[in-house]
Design a protein around this motif. Structure first.
Motif: not given
Length: 66
Positions: A15-25, A38-43, A47-53
């Motif tokens: 349930s990590a979001t893209l924003a969570d991942l960037l912060a952790s990195l 392969r699709e641009i993720a709108p900035k 915080s709403q894009i939940v990453l998937a395995d």
């Protein structure tokens, strides 16, 4: 969950979001663009894009200079 970030396998919490991942990195989101599967993720949605395995992410940092 397992993600591929710029060609490298990384683990992220479920349930990590893209924003969570960037912060952790430690990535400052003001100067990057992110492609997810392969699709641009709108900035505005990071915080709403939940990453998937299995997601594949490419993170590009903008560098100024001249």
């Amino acid at each position: 969950m397992r993600l591929t970030v710029n060609g490298e396998t990384r683990e992220a919490p479920d349930s990590a979001t893209l924003a969570d991942l960037l912060a952790s990195l430690g990535i400052d989101g003001r100067r990057v663009a992110v492609e997810r599967n392969r699709e641009i993720a709108p900035k505005s949605l990071w915080s709403q894009i939940v990453l998937a395995d299995g997601d594949e992410l490419e993170i590009v940092q903008f560098v100024g200079g001249g």
